[in-house]
Design a protein around this motif. Structure first.
Motif, PDB file in Angstrom:
ATOM      1  N   GLY A  17       3.709  14.909 -12.759  1.00  4.89           N
ATOM      2  CA  GLY A  17       3.666  13.807 -12.877  1.00  4.89           C
ATOM      3  C   GLY A  17       2.239  13.195 -12.038  1.00  4.89           C
ATOM      4  O   GLY A  17       1.424  14.153 -11.989  1.00  4.89           O
ATOM      5  N   ASN A  18       2.082  11.734 -11.871  1.00  3.96           N
ATOM      6  CA  ASN A  18       0.824  11.593 -11.147  1.00  3.96           C
ATOM      7  C   ASN A  18       1.404  11.008  -9.849  1.00  3.96           C
ATOM      8  O   ASN A  18       2.479  10.446  -9.541  1.00  3.96           O
ATOM      9  N   THR A  19       0.493  10.801  -8.857  1.00  3.78           N
ATOM     10  CA  THR A  19       0.541  10.289  -7.855  1.00  3.78           C
ATOM     11  C   THR A  19      -0.196   8.696  -7.747  1.00  3.78           C
ATOM     12  O   THR A  19      -1.144   8.589  -8.193  1.00  3.78           O
ATOM     13  N   MET A  20       0.732   7.653  -7.621  1.00  2.00           N
ATOM     14  CA  MET A  20       0.214   6.205  -7.673  1.00  2.00           C
ATOM     15  C   MET A  20       0.056   5.764  -6.392  1.00  2.00           C
ATOM     16  O   MET A  20       1.063   5.810  -5.361  1.00  2.00           O
ATOM     17  N   THR A  21      -0.939   4.935  -5.899  1.00  2.00           N
ATOM     18  CA  THR A  21      -1.365   4.511  -4.482  1.00  2.00           C
ATOM     19  C   THR A  21      -1.429   3.166  -4.717  1.00  2.00           C
ATOM     20  O   THR A  21      -2.000   2.617  -5.615  1.00  2.00           O
ATOM     21  N   GLY A  22      -1.456   2.757  -3.500  1.00  2.28           N
ATOM     22  CA  GLY A  22      -1.888   1.180  -3.405  1.00  2.28           C
ATOM     23  C   GLY A  22      -0.625   0.245  -4.006  1.00  2.28           C
ATOM     24  O   GLY A  22      -1.042  -1.007  -4.118  1.00  2.28           O
ATOM     25  N   LEU A  23       0.381   0.791  -4.098  1.00  4.57           N
ATOM     26  CA  LEU A  23       1.357  -0.152  -4.828  1.00  4.57           C
ATOM     27  C   LEU A  23       2.254  -1.209  -3.908  1.00  4.57           C
ATOM     28  O   LEU A  23       2.349  -1.020  -2.588  1.00  4.57           O
ATOM     29  N   MET A  24       2.648  -2.318  -4.461  1.00  6.97           N
ATOM     30  CA  MET A  24       3.619  -3.227  -3.600  1.00  6.97           C
ATOM     31  C   MET A  24       5.086  -2.657  -4.014  1.00  6.97           C
ATOM     32  O   MET A  24       5.216  -2.295  -5.056  1.00  6.97           O
ATOM     33  N   THR A  61       5.789  -1.516 -12.493  1.00  4.51           N
ATOM     34  CA  THR A  61       5.613  -0.227 -13.071  1.00  4.51           C
ATOM     35  C   THR A  61       6.357   0.890 -12.720  1.00  4.51           C
ATOM     36  O   THR A  61       6.476   1.927 -13.421  1.00  4.51           O
ATOM     37  N   ALA A  62       7.297   1.168 -11.769  1.00  2.38           N
ATOM     38  CA  ALA A  62       8.055   2.155 -11.518  1.00  2.38           C
ATOM     39  C   ALA A  62       9.212   1.837 -10.457  1.00  2.38           C
ATOM     40  O   ALA A  62       9.143   0.838  -9.892  1.00  2.38           O
ATOM     41  N   LYS A  63      10.251   2.638 -10.624  1.00  6.08           N
ATOM     42  CA  LYS A  63      11.431   2.481  -9.525  1.00  6.08           C
ATOM     43  C   LYS A  63      11.574   3.888  -8.924  1.00  6.08           C
ATOM     44  O   LYS A  63      11.256   4.996  -9.602  1.00  6.08           O
ATOM     45  N   GLU A 105      18.206   3.085  -4.973  1.00  8.82           N
ATOM     46  CA  GLU A 105      18.412   1.575  -5.333  1.00  8.82           C
ATOM     47  C   GLU A 105      17.349   0.609  -4.739  1.00  8.82           C
ATOM     48  O   GLU A 105      17.465   0.742  -3.466  1.00  8.82           O
ATOM     49  N   GLY A 106      17.137  -0.490  -5.229  1.00  4.43           N
ATOM     50  CA  GLY A 106      16.342  -1.499  -4.763  1.00  4.43           C
ATOM     51  C   GLY A 106      14.936  -1.024  -4.383  1.00  4.43           C
ATOM     52  O   GLY A 106      14.394  -1.815  -3.451  1.00  4.43           O
ATOM     53  N   LEU A 107      14.339   0.064  -5.090  1.00  5.25           N
ATOM     54  CA  LEU A 107      13.171   0.422  -4.439  1.00  5.25           C
ATOM     55  C   LEU A 107      12.196   0.202  -5.813  1.00  5.25           C
ATOM     56  O   LEU A 107      12.039   1.142  -6.512  1.00  5.25           O
ATOM     57  N   GLY A 108      11.548  -0.929  -5.917  1.00  5.07           N
ATOM     58  CA  GLY A 108      10.538  -1.178  -7.238  1.00  5.07           C
ATOM     59  C   GLY A 108       9.263  -1.134  -6.533  1.00  5.07           C
ATOM     60  O   GLY A 108       9.035  -1.353  -5.602  1.00  5.07           O
ATOM     61  N   PHE A 109       8.126  -0.897  -7.750  1.00  3.52           N
ATOM     62  CA  PHE A 109       6.826  -0.789  -7.379  1.00  3.52           C
ATOM     63  C   PHE A 109       6.150  -1.554  -8.613  1.00  3.52           C
ATOM     64  O   PHE A 109       6.500  -1.405  -9.719  1.00  3.52           O
ATOM     65  N   ASP A 160       0.818  -1.283   0.044  1.00  3.87           N
ATOM     66  CA  ASP A 160       0.048  -0.011   0.037  1.00  3.87           C
ATOM     67  C   ASP A 160       0.795   1.290  -0.087  1.00  3.87           C
ATOM     68  O   ASP A 160       0.654   2.300   0.647  1.00  3.87           O
ATOM     69  N   ARG A 161       1.841   1.246  -0.829  1.00  6.57           N
ATOM     70  CA  ARG A 161       2.737   2.406  -0.884  1.00  6.57           C
ATOM     71  C   ARG A 161       2.182   3.512  -1.870  1.00  6.57           C
ATOM     72  O   ARG A 161       1.476   3.187  -2.956  1.00  6.57           O
ATOM     73  N   THR A 162       2.431   4.596  -1.522  1.00  8.10           N
ATOM     74  CA  THR A 162       2.252   6.041  -2.643  1.00  8.10           C
ATOM     75  C   THR A 162       3.404   6.388  -3.017  1.00  8.10           C
ATOM     76  O   THR A 162       4.316   6.701  -2.130  1.00  8.10           O
ATOM     77  N   ILE A 163       3.587   6.745  -4.456  1.00 10.12           N
ATOM     78  CA  ILE A 163       4.796   7.332  -5.116  1.00 10.12           C
ATOM     79  C   ILE A 163       4.208   8.337  -5.934  1.00 10.12           C
ATOM     80  O   ILE A 163       2.977   8.379  -6.398  1.00 10.12           O
ATOM     81  N   LYS A 164       4.978   9.492  -6.019  1.00  9.13           N
ATOM     82  CA  LYS A 164       4.836  10.349  -7.317  1.00  9.13           C
ATOM     83  C   LYS A 164       5.826  10.239  -8.571  1.00  9.13           C
ATOM     84  O   LYS A 164       6.877   9.952  -8.278  1.00  9.13           O
ATOM     85  N   THR A 165       5.176   9.909  -9.582  1.00  6.93           N
ATOM     86  CA  THR A 165       6.045   9.590 -10.718  1.00  6.93           C
ATOM     87  C   THR A 165       5.882  11.153 -11.538  1.00  6.93           C
ATOM     88  O   THR A 165       5.376  12.012 -11.202  1.00  6.93           O
ATOM     89  N   SER A 166       7.232  11.127 -12.416  1.00  6.91           N
ATOM     90  CA  SER A 166       7.461  12.364 -13.012  1.00  6.91           C
ATOM     91  C   SER A 166       7.262  12.174 -14.375  1.00  6.91           C
ATOM     92  O   SER A 166       7.358  10.929 -15.011  1.00  6.91           O
ATOM     93  N   SER A 167       6.894  13.002 -15.021  1.00  9.11           N
ATOM     94  CA  SER A 167       6.593  13.033 -16.808  1.00  9.11           C
ATOM     95  C   SER A 167       7.857  13.734 -17.498  1.00  9.11           C
ATOM     96  O   SER A 167       8.364  14.774 -16.849  1.00  9.11           O
TER      97      SER A 167
END
Length: 181
Positions: A58-65, A92-94, A99-103, A45-52
């Motif tokens: 970018g967007n905010t993505m929620t509920g990620l593993m 979907t994202a890193k 390092e070592g934080l993928g989603f 249930d992680r939340t990250i901000k992605t950049s374009s």
């Protein structure tokens, strides 16, 4: 090849921290195609901000593993598998700053999207159209006391969004959505 079997879908709601996972993808393009990496589930249930790359926003993505299985540019869209070979997520994202934080998007989230694409031929992303924060965070960071004790402070309304069309304005506090406070 002919007669290949498809991967089954797992249950991402049954995932536990420390569970082994495997990410499949094509990191950094053709040179490293068909790569498999392994790791564990290190957060739910992680939340990250992605950049374009084009707009700088970018967007905010929620509920990620979160996983430490290597997920790099080019892995997006590949499967994240459990130890039984079932798809439990979509890479979907890193985190670019570490390092070592993928989603990955949990497969249970994707199942409803897939069902809609199959039945309707398309999927419409639903967004409210605001940028906001909870009232307490806003009050603590600005030193401002709002009339509402809880809710979402609207910092910005996105042009042509559902929020703008319904009359929501920057500075509003959303205290209830439907019957939910």
């Amino acid at each position: 090849a002919n007669g290949l079997k498809f991967l089954g879908l797992g249950d991402s709601d049954a995932i536990i921290l420390g569970q082994e996972v495997y990410a499949i993808g094509n990191p950094i393009g053709i040179e490293f195609q068909r790569t498999v990496t392994s790791g564990i589930i290190s957060g739910l249930d992680r939340t990250i901000k992605t950049s374009s790359s084009t707009s700088g926003t970018g967007n905010t993505m929620t509920g990620l593993m979160q996983t430490d299985a290597s997920i790099n540019p080019g892995n997006s869209g590949g499967p994240l598998l459990n130890e039984r070979g079932q798809v439990i997520g979509i890479n979907t994202a890193k985190a670019s700053q570490a390092e070592g934080l993928g989603f990955a998007i949990p497969i249970n989230t994707a199942k409803s999207i897939v069902s809609e694409v199959i039945s309707k031929g398309t999927f419409e992303k639903v967004t409210l159209g605001i940028k906001g924060t909870d009232v307490t965070t806003f009050e603590n960071s600005t030193g401002t006391k709002l009339e509402a004790d809880s809710g979402v402070y609207v910092a910005e309304v996105i042009a042509d969004s559902s929020a703008q069309k319904s009359g929501i304005q920057a500075g509003d506090v959303i205290v209830k959505v439907g019957d939910t406070n």
